[in-house]
Design a protein around this motif. Structure first.
Motif, PDB file in Angstrom:
ATOM      1  N   LEU A 265       0.834  -1.103  -0.087  1.00 49.42           N
ATOM      2  CA  LEU A 265      -0.074   0.108   0.023  1.00 49.42           C
ATOM      3  C   LEU A 265       0.734   1.339  -0.068  1.00 49.42           C
ATOM      4  O   LEU A 265       0.444   2.320  -0.546  1.00 49.42           O
ATOM      5  CB  LEU A 265      -0.768  -0.066   1.256  1.00 49.42           C
ATOM      6  N   THR A 266       2.166   1.170   0.756  1.00 53.90           N
ATOM      7  CA  THR A 266       2.851   2.677   0.872  1.00 53.90           C
ATOM      8  C   THR A 266       3.417   2.630  -0.530  1.00 53.90           C
ATOM      9  O   THR A 266       3.649   3.814  -1.158  1.00 53.90           O
ATOM     10  CB  THR A 266       4.009   2.204   1.913  1.00 53.90           C
ATOM     11  N   MET A 267       3.898   1.487  -1.321  1.00 54.69           N
ATOM     12  CA  MET A 267       4.541   1.677  -2.696  1.00 54.69           C
ATOM     13  C   MET A 267       3.513   2.225  -3.523  1.00 54.69           C
ATOM     14  O   MET A 267       3.654   3.232  -4.471  1.00 54.69           O
ATOM     15  CB  MET A 267       5.171   0.397  -2.986  1.00 54.69           C
ATOM     16  N   PHE A 268       2.230   1.758  -3.590  1.00 57.19           N
ATOM     17  CA  PHE A 268       1.265   1.937  -4.507  1.00 57.19           C
ATOM     18  C   PHE A 268       0.968   3.685  -4.317  1.00 57.19           C
ATOM     19  O   PHE A 268       0.905   4.266  -5.024  1.00 57.19           O
ATOM     20  CB  PHE A 268      -0.025   1.265  -4.366  1.00 57.19           C
ATOM     21  N   THR A 269       0.677   3.951  -3.010  1.00 57.62           N
ATOM     22  CA  THR A 269       0.361   5.348  -2.917  1.00 57.62           C
ATOM     23  C   THR A 269       1.358   6.331  -3.042  1.00 57.62           C
ATOM     24  O   THR A 269       1.273   7.351  -3.734  1.00 57.62           O
ATOM     25  CB  THR A 269       0.251   5.545  -1.106  1.00 57.62           C
ATOM     26  N   SER A 270       2.927   6.049  -2.780  1.00 60.23           N
ATOM     27  CA  SER A 270       3.715   6.582  -3.467  1.00 60.23           C
ATOM     28  C   SER A 270       4.065   6.920  -5.117  1.00 60.23           C
ATOM     29  O   SER A 270       4.077   8.128  -5.399  1.00 60.23           O
ATOM     30  CB  SER A 270       5.144   5.990  -2.853  1.00 60.23           C
ATOM     31  N   ILE A 317       3.114  16.977  11.882  1.00 54.13           N
ATOM     32  CA  ILE A 317       2.925  16.789  10.328  1.00 54.13           C
ATOM     33  C   ILE A 317       3.043  15.395   9.911  1.00 54.13           C
ATOM     34  O   ILE A 317       2.441  14.817   9.040  1.00 54.13           O
ATOM     35  CB  ILE A 317       3.694  17.833   9.440  1.00 54.13           C
ATOM     36  N   GLY A 318       4.233  14.834  10.294  1.00 58.11           N
ATOM     37  CA  GLY A 318       4.662  13.471  10.034  1.00 58.11           C
ATOM     38  C   GLY A 318       3.600  12.377  10.203  1.00 58.11           C
ATOM     39  O   GLY A 318       3.526  11.430   9.436  1.00 58.11           O
ATOM     40  N   ARG A 319       2.641  12.523  11.133  1.00 58.80           N
ATOM     41  CA  ARG A 319       1.346  11.459  11.348  1.00 58.80           C
ATOM     42  C   ARG A 319       0.580  11.639  10.127  1.00 58.80           C
ATOM     43  O   ARG A 319      -0.025  10.725   9.760  1.00 58.80           O
ATOM     44  CB  ARG A 319       0.883  11.781  12.484  1.00 58.80           C
ATOM     45  N   TRP A 320       0.650  12.565   9.227  1.00 62.38           N
ATOM     46  CA  TRP A 320      -0.254  12.884   8.150  1.00 62.38           C
ATOM     47  C   TRP A 320      -0.005  12.521   6.720  1.00 62.38           C
ATOM     48  O   TRP A 320      -0.566  12.900   5.982  1.00 62.38           O
ATOM     49  CB  TRP A 320      -1.187  14.128   8.503  1.00 62.38           C
ATOM     50  N   LEU A 321       1.203  12.199   6.594  1.00 61.74           N
ATOM     51  CA  LEU A 321       2.140  11.883   5.379  1.00 61.74           C
ATOM     52  C   LEU A 321       2.031  10.552   5.167  1.00 61.74           C
ATOM     53  O   LEU A 321       2.082   9.781   6.213  1.00 61.74           O
ATOM     54  CB  LEU A 321       3.279  12.760   5.540  1.00 61.74           C
ATOM     55  N   PRO A 322       2.201  10.119   4.061  1.00 60.17           N
ATOM     56  CA  PRO A 322       2.469   8.521   3.730  1.00 60.17           C
ATOM     57  C   PRO A 322       3.788   8.065   4.418  1.00 60.17           C
ATOM     58  O   PRO A 322       3.451   6.756   5.042  1.00 60.17           O
ATOM     59  CB  PRO A 322       2.516   8.522   2.099  1.00 60.17           C
ATOM     60  N   PRO A 323       5.196   8.503   4.460  1.00 55.92           N
ATOM     61  CA  PRO A 323       5.985   8.030   4.984  1.00 55.92           C
ATOM     62  C   PRO A 323       5.816   7.531   6.668  1.00 55.92           C
ATOM     63  O   PRO A 323       5.975   6.616   7.106  1.00 55.92           O
ATOM     64  CB  PRO A 323       7.295   8.817   4.967  1.00 55.92           C
ATOM     65  N   ALA A 325       2.964   7.454   7.936  1.00 62.45           N
ATOM     66  CA  ALA A 325       1.508   6.535   8.063  1.00 62.45           C
ATOM     67  C   ALA A 325       2.196   5.180   7.993  1.00 62.45           C
ATOM     68  O   ALA A 325       1.808   4.167   8.722  1.00 62.45           O
ATOM     69  CB  ALA A 325       0.565   6.685   7.251  1.00 62.45           C
ATOM     70  N   SER A 326       3.113   4.993   7.218  1.00 60.28           N
ATOM     71  CA  SER A 326       3.638   3.666   6.842  1.00 60.28           C
ATOM     72  C   SER A 326       4.355   3.059   7.974  1.00 60.28           C
ATOM     73  O   SER A 326       4.492   1.999   8.366  1.00 60.28           O
ATOM     74  CB  SER A 326       4.496   3.636   5.561  1.00 60.28           C
ATOM     75  N   VAL A 327       5.311   3.834   8.546  1.00 64.42           N
ATOM     76  CA  VAL A 327       6.103   3.499   9.591  1.00 64.42           C
ATOM     77  C   VAL A 327       5.213   3.258  10.781  1.00 64.42           C
ATOM     78  O   VAL A 327       5.415   2.083  11.386  1.00 64.42           O
ATOM     79  CB  VAL A 327       6.957   4.656  10.192  1.00 64.42           C
ATOM     80  N   ASN A 328       4.452   4.216  11.171  1.00 60.78           N
ATOM     81  CA  ASN A 328       3.239   3.775  12.242  1.00 60.78           C
ATOM     82  C   ASN A 328       2.682   2.593  12.069  1.00 60.78           C
ATOM     83  O   ASN A 328       2.453   1.666  12.967  1.00 60.78           O
ATOM     84  CB  ASN A 328       2.383   5.115  12.032  1.00 60.78           C
ATOM     85  N   ALA A 329       2.003   2.346  10.898  1.00 63.48           N
ATOM     86  CA  ALA A 329       1.213   0.936  10.652  1.00 63.48           C
ATOM     87  C   ALA A 329       2.208  -0.103  10.757  1.00 63.48           C
ATOM     88  O   ALA A 329       1.878  -1.206  11.703  1.00 63.48           O
ATOM     89  CB  ALA A 329       0.799   1.121   9.444  1.00 63.48           C
ATOM     90  N   VAL A 347      -4.957   7.066   6.567  1.00 61.03           N
ATOM     91  CA  VAL A 347      -3.964   8.246   6.023  1.00 61.03           C
ATOM     92  C   VAL A 347      -3.324   7.792   4.626  1.00 61.03           C
ATOM     93  O   VAL A 347      -3.457   8.450   3.414  1.00 61.03           O
ATOM     94  CB  VAL A 347      -2.845   8.596   6.733  1.00 61.03           C
ATOM     95  N   LEU A 348      -2.887   6.559   4.449  1.00 63.38           N
ATOM     96  CA  LEU A 348      -2.546   5.763   3.324  1.00 63.38           C
ATOM     97  C   LEU A 348      -3.547   5.725   2.269  1.00 63.38           C
ATOM     98  O   LEU A 348      -3.348   6.097   1.192  1.00 63.38           O
ATOM     99  CB  LEU A 348      -1.500   4.612   3.371  1.00 63.38           C
ATOM    100  N   ALA A 349      -4.658   5.065   2.719  1.00 60.08           N
ATOM    101  CA  ALA A 349      -5.733   5.022   1.796  1.00 60.08           C
ATOM    102  C   ALA A 349      -6.223   6.405   1.124  1.00 60.08           C
ATOM    103  O   ALA A 349      -6.637   6.631   0.051  1.00 60.08           O
ATOM    104  CB  ALA A 349      -6.894   4.339   2.559  1.00 60.08           C
TER     105      ALA A 349
END
Length: 381
Positions: A265-270, A317-323, A325-329, A347-349
């Motif tokens: 999901l991270t790669m697709f979002t990016s 800010i970091g919590r609402w950006l894809p990187p 969100a990916s680390v947190n998940a 966030v990722l979705a």
């Protein structure tokens, strides 16, 4: 009758007319000192704009600025991590409030920040707060035992390291024994807690680099095909990352399918974030993509330095950006499987959905694709 002498026709002078100096066909020249045509400044600028030298020059300046910003953003976020507000659970009531107050004041002075104390009646309730990622440590101040400080490296390795270092020093200064233990240690193959950051970073960068390569080498893909191939390399790439880190290196004990899907999901979002910007601004799409995903997103992700140690704005800010969100998940999936957080997935979705929607609605502006001629037009007459 005598013949009239034949008159010869005048021949044109073969020498060039040096009295005339016509302008160039484009109207940008004027006479030179030796009879040639000298281009005006406006014409020279127009020629430069039409040449490949203009984008190449712009790229030189952009790359130089990007190098400085890249180094600056990571140095600002990670070179000197400083705690701001660290949530800490406090269990029970000490025999004297002065005992706890003295230790807390000593810790805040040593850390250069304030501890956000949250009171719990029992140790079990405090440990549940650690599992739910609400606090980073548990503190008990009792006499004559002194202070018992339980940290959680899985919650944030950098925070746990600071607390574990500061606690005994403060105890010695106050003449109070301090016992430190780690409630949730990191995987043995990842003692610094950086593996999750690295695999998330790989998914982010390969995600948009893959989209760039599709734009270069598979330019003719139509919108549905481009989305499908982005999903394809995301699924395969996520699987390979998880397999290498878990099965190959043994650095992390991953919940394999769960971690694989987060990476995909991270790669697709990016990849779709780049595709969205490529649709909106064309060949300069790398600039906002790099800014959002690398310059801002990765230093603020909480992967290399925990959020309580980041500058306040970056931590939020970091919590609402894809990187981030990916680390947190991924972090929750690996270490806190019984207390999953919904926010990072949302966030990722959301980023993926917005990127796909913008690309689809303005797909006619995307530089790729191919014309589809009607079937009867291609048939021979």
């Amino acid at each position: 009758m005598s013949e009239e002498p034949e008159r010869s026709e005048p021949r044109p002078d073969p020498s060039p007319d040096r009295t005339r100096h016509p302008r160039s066909e484009q109207g940008g020249g004027r006479p030179g000192r030796h009879g040639g045509t000298r281009r005006t400044a406006a014409r020279m600028w127009q020629d430069f704009k039409d040449s490949p030298f203009l984008p190449a020059t712009v790229l030189v300046l952009i790359l130089a600025a990007a190098a400085g910003l890249f180094a600056g953003s990571y140095t600002y976020a990670m070179a000197n991590p400083t705690p701001h507000h660290v949530p800490v659970a406090v269990v029970g009531e000490p025999e004297g409030h002065r005992d706890r107050a003295a230790f807390v004041q000593g810790m805040e002075k040593a850390l250069g920040s304030s501890l956000e104390l949250r009171h719990y009646d029992t140790q079990a309730a405090a440990e549940h707060a650690v599992e739910a990622q609400q606090v980073f440590a548990i503190m008990r101040v009792e006499q004559p035992k002194g202070v018992e400080l339980d940290v959680s490296s899985a919650s944030g390795a950098s925070v746990a390291e600071l607390l574990s270092t500061a606690g005994p020093k403060v105890g010695r200064a106050l003449g109070v024994p301090v016992q430190v233990r780690d409630l949730k240690p990191l995987n043995a193959g990842d003692p610094r807690g950086l593996a999750i950051f690295y695999i998330s970073l790989a998914a982010v960068i390969i995600g948009f680099v893959g989209a760039i390569q599709l734009s270069v080498h598979a330019r003719a893909l139509n919108p549905p095909e481009r989305i499908a191939y982005t999903a394809a390399y995301a699924l395969l790439g996520g699987f390979v990352i998880a397999a290498v880190v878990d099965w190959g290196l043994g650095a992390l004990d991953l919940p394999f399918v769960h971690s694989w899907l987060i990476l995909a999901l991270t790669m697709f979002t990016s990849g779709m974030v780049f595709t969205m910007f490529n649709t909106l601004i064309g060949r300069w799409a790398m600039l906002p993509t790099w800014g959002v995903m690398v310059l801002l997103g990765n230093p603020s992700s909480g992967g290399a330095v925990s959020w309580p140690l980041l500058p306040s704005a970056l931590g939020e800010i970091g919590r609402w950006l894809p990187p981030g969100a990916s680390v947190n998940a991924q972090h929750t999936a690996v270490y806190f499987a019984d207390h999953q957080l919904v926010q990072p997935y949302l966030v990722l979705a959301a980023w993926a959905l917005v990127s796909c929607t913008v690309f689809w609605l303005w797909r006619h502006r995307h530089p790729g694709g191919r014309d589809r001629a009607p079937a009867h037009a291609a048939a021979p007459s």
